[in-house]
Design a protein around this motif. Structure first.
Motif, PDB file in Angstrom:
ATOM      1  N   LYS A  74      -1.373  24.433   9.989  1.00 12.45           N
ATOM      2  CA  LYS A  74      -0.627  25.465   9.273  1.00 12.45           C
ATOM      3  C   LYS A  74      -0.129  24.876   7.963  1.00 12.45           C
ATOM      4  O   LYS A  74       0.109  23.661   7.882  1.00 12.45           O
ATOM      5  CB  LYS A  74       0.573  25.940  10.104  1.00 12.45           C
ATOM      6  N   GLU A  75       0.050  25.709   6.968  1.00 17.22           N
ATOM      7  CA  GLU A  75       0.513  25.246   5.666  1.00 17.22           C
ATOM      8  C   GLU A  75       1.824  24.470   5.827  1.00 17.22           C
ATOM      9  O   GLU A  75       2.775  24.940   6.451  1.00 17.22           O
ATOM     10  CB  GLU A  75       0.741  26.433   4.730  1.00 17.22           C
ATOM     11  N   GLY A  76       1.832  23.246   5.305  1.00 16.82           N
ATOM     12  CA  GLY A  76       3.016  22.414   5.355  1.00 16.82           C
ATOM     13  C   GLY A  76       3.220  21.648   6.650  1.00 16.82           C
ATOM     14  O   GLY A  76       4.094  20.791   6.729  1.00 16.82           O
ATOM     15  N   ARG A  77       2.436  21.923   7.676  1.00 11.72           N
ATOM     16  CA  ARG A  77       2.583  21.237   8.964  1.00 11.72           C
ATOM     17  C   ARG A  77       1.955  19.852   8.883  1.00 11.72           C
ATOM     18  O   ARG A  77       0.803  19.688   8.472  1.00 11.72           O
ATOM     19  CB  ARG A  77       1.911  22.041  10.067  1.00 11.72           C
ATOM     20  N   LYS A  78       2.683  18.837   9.308  1.00 11.57           N
ATOM     21  CA  LYS A  78       2.166  17.468   9.261  1.00 11.57           C
ATOM     22  C   LYS A  78       1.184  17.262  10.404  1.00 11.57           C
ATOM     23  O   LYS A  78       1.553  17.280  11.577  1.00 11.57           O
ATOM     24  CB  LYS A  78       3.309  16.465   9.325  1.00 11.57           C
ATOM     25  N   MET A  79      -0.072  17.070  10.046  1.00 12.42           N
ATOM     26  CA  MET A  79      -1.151  16.924  11.016  1.00 12.42           C
ATOM     27  C   MET A  79      -1.503  15.456  11.286  1.00 12.42           C
ATOM     28  O   MET A  79      -2.181  15.144  12.238  1.00 12.42           O
ATOM     29  CB  MET A  79      -2.399  17.652  10.510  1.00 12.42           C
ATOM     30  N   GLY A 131       0.809  -1.204   0.000  1.00 14.09           N
ATOM     31  CA  GLY A 131       0.000   0.000   0.000  1.00 14.09           C
ATOM     32  C   GLY A 131       0.838   1.248   0.000  1.00 14.09           C
ATOM     33  O   GLY A 131       1.964   1.243  -0.480  1.00 14.09           O
ATOM     34  N   GLN A 132       0.272   2.292   0.571  1.00 19.11           N
ATOM     35  CA  GLN A 132       0.953   3.583   0.570  1.00 19.11           C
ATOM     36  C   GLN A 132       0.595   4.368   1.814  1.00 19.11           C
ATOM     37  O   GLN A 132      -0.410   4.106   2.468  1.00 19.11           O
ATOM     38  CB  GLN A 132       0.559   4.392  -0.661  1.00 19.11           C
ATOM     39  N   MET A 133       1.440   5.361   2.110  1.00 17.77           N
ATOM     40  CA  MET A 133       1.175   6.291   3.198  1.00 17.77           C
ATOM     41  C   MET A 133       0.994   7.674   2.588  1.00 17.77           C
ATOM     42  O   MET A 133       1.806   8.119   1.787  1.00 17.77           O
ATOM     43  CB  MET A 133       2.337   6.320   4.190  1.00 17.77           C
ATOM     44  N   ASP A 134      -0.092   8.338   2.958  1.00 18.49           N
ATOM     45  CA  ASP A 134      -0.334   9.722   2.542  1.00 18.49           C
ATOM     46  C   ASP A 134      -0.190  10.621   3.765  1.00 18.49           C
ATOM     47  O   ASP A 134      -0.851  10.384   4.787  1.00 18.49           O
ATOM     48  CB  ASP A 134      -1.755   9.902   1.977  1.00 18.49           C
ATOM     49  N   ASN A 135       0.670  11.616   3.683  1.00 16.42           N
ATOM     50  CA  ASN A 135       0.775  12.607   4.754  1.00 16.42           C
ATOM     51  C   ASN A 135      -0.416  13.548   4.693  1.00 16.42           C
ATOM     52  O   ASN A 135      -0.898  13.871   3.600  1.00 16.42           O
ATOM     53  CB  ASN A 135       2.062  13.410   4.621  1.00 16.42           C
ATOM     54  N   LEU A 136      -0.893  13.985   5.835  1.00 18.80           N
ATOM     55  CA  LEU A 136      -1.949  14.994   5.915  1.00 18.80           C
ATOM     56  C   LEU A 136      -1.288  16.296   6.340  1.00 18.80           C
ATOM     57  O   LEU A 136      -0.882  16.443   7.494  1.00 18.80           O
ATOM     58  CB  LEU A 136      -3.016  14.570   6.933  1.00 18.80           C
ATOM     59  N   LEU A 137      -1.154  17.202   5.403  1.00 20.60           N
ATOM     60  CA  LEU A 137      -0.472  18.467   5.652  1.00 20.60           C
ATOM     61  C   LEU A 137      -1.465  19.609   5.751  1.00 20.60           C
ATOM     62  O   LEU A 137      -2.395  19.702   4.945  1.00 20.60           O
ATOM     63  CB  LEU A 137       0.536  18.762   4.537  1.00 20.60           C
ATOM     64  N   ASN A 156      -4.356  22.013   6.074  1.00 21.62           N
ATOM     65  CA  ASN A 156      -5.817  21.868   6.057  1.00 21.62           C
ATOM     66  C   ASN A 156      -6.312  20.566   5.441  1.00 21.62           C
ATOM     67  O   ASN A 156      -7.521  20.303   5.465  1.00 21.62           O
ATOM     68  CB  ASN A 156      -6.450  23.062   5.352  1.00 21.62           C
ATOM     69  N   GLN A 157      -5.421  19.751   4.904  1.00 25.25           N
ATOM     70  CA  GLN A 157      -5.847  18.439   4.389  1.00 25.25           C
ATOM     71  C   GLN A 157      -6.483  17.601   5.499  1.00 25.25           C
ATOM     72  O   GLN A 157      -7.266  16.700   5.222  1.00 25.25           O
ATOM     73  CB  GLN A 157      -4.658  17.674   3.804  1.00 25.25           C
ATOM     74  N   VAL A 158      -6.175  17.931   6.726  1.00 23.72           N
ATOM     75  CA  VAL A 158      -6.708  17.178   7.858  1.00 23.72           C
ATOM     76  C   VAL A 158      -8.221  17.353   7.987  1.00 23.72           C
ATOM     77  O   VAL A 158      -8.896  16.523   8.593  1.00 23.72           O
ATOM     78  CB  VAL A 158      -5.965  17.556   9.157  1.00 23.72           C
ATOM     79  N   SER A 159      -8.777  18.413   7.398  1.00 22.52           N
ATOM     80  CA  SER A 159     -10.234  18.600   7.482  1.00 22.52           C
ATOM     81  C   SER A 159     -10.984  17.883   6.371  1.00 22.52           C
ATOM     82  O   SER A 159     -12.195  17.894   6.359  1.00 22.52           O
ATOM     83  CB  SER A 159     -10.634  20.061   7.455  1.00 22.52           C
ATOM     84  N   ASP A 160     -10.285  17.264   5.447  1.00 23.31           N
ATOM     85  CA  ASP A 160     -10.923  16.577   4.327  1.00 23.31           C
ATOM     86  C   ASP A 160     -10.646  15.078   4.411  1.00 23.31           C
ATOM     87  O   ASP A 160      -9.948  14.515   3.583  1.00 23.31           O
ATOM     88  CB  ASP A 160     -10.407  17.162   3.008  1.00 23.31           C
ATOM     89  N   HIS A 176      -4.381   8.211  11.008  1.00 24.23           N
ATOM     90  CA  HIS A 176      -3.616   8.500  12.223  1.00 24.23           C
ATOM     91  C   HIS A 176      -3.464  10.016  12.338  1.00 24.23           C
ATOM     92  O   HIS A 176      -2.762  10.642  11.540  1.00 24.23           O
ATOM     93  CB  HIS A 176      -2.229   7.844  12.157  1.00 24.23           C
ATOM     94  N   LEU A 177      -4.162  10.594  13.313  1.00 21.41           N
ATOM     95  CA  LEU A 177      -4.092  12.037  13.548  1.00 21.41           C
ATOM     96  C   LEU A 177      -3.197  12.302  14.746  1.00 21.41           C
ATOM     97  O   LEU A 177      -3.206  11.549  15.718  1.00 21.41           O
ATOM     98  CB  LEU A 177      -5.490  12.606  13.779  1.00 21.41           C
ATOM     99  N   TYR A 178      -2.451  13.397  14.706  1.00 21.70           N
ATOM    100  CA  TYR A 178      -1.458  13.673  15.738  1.00 21.70           C
ATOM    101  C   TYR A 178      -1.960  14.594  16.845  1.00 21.70           C
ATOM    102  O   TYR A 178      -1.209  14.909  17.760  1.00 21.70           O
ATOM    103  CB  TYR A 178      -0.198  14.257  15.110  1.00 21.70           C
ATOM    104  N   GLY A 179      -3.207  15.045  16.776  1.00 21.84           N
ATOM    105  CA  GLY A 179      -3.774  15.851  17.854  1.00 21.84           C
ATOM    106  C   GLY A 179      -3.249  17.270  17.929  1.00 21.84           C
ATOM    107  O   GLY A 179      -3.362  17.910  18.970  1.00 21.84           O
TER     108      GLY A 179
END
Length: 98
Positions: free
Chosen positions: A79-84, A46-52, A54-58, A71-74
């Motif tokens: 912020k733009e580019g921040r791994k969420m 499979g694959q891993m997709d980073n949530l950077l 505002n992608q965390v809201s979708d 997997h959410l980091y809480g």
């Protein structure tokens, strides 16, 4: 030249959380407690997709996929580019592991 030194699992291996018999996180604990290391065989591809940012809201596209492991980091601020967080999407899951 050195970019980063960190005595912790790296995010490039976060896929192991959902696709390996022993994740990199468990393996680290086993290593530092002088326990026997676990098998690291993959039971899924499979694959891993980073949530950077505002992608965390979708997350709906992932929530609809039964093979997506979210997997959410809480973190409280996106912020733009921040791994969420990240999502592991499994494929070709082995059901018989020896």
């Amino acid at each position: 030249m050195v970019n980063e030194l960190a005595p912790r699992p790296h995010n490039s291996g976060h896929f192991s959380m959902d696709a390996c018999l022993t994740s990199q996180f468990e393996q680290l604990i086993r290593a530092i407690t002088n326990s026997k290391l676990g098998a690291v065989d993959y039971f899924a591809q499979g694959q891993m997709d980073n949530l950077l940012g505002n992608q965390v809201s979708d997350l709906d596209k992932y929530r609809k996929n039964p093979f997506a492991k979210i997997h959410l980091y809480g973190k409280d601020q996106a912020k733009e580019g921040r791994k969420m967080g990240h999502v592991n999407i499994l494929k070709n899951i082995k059901t018989n592991i020896n």
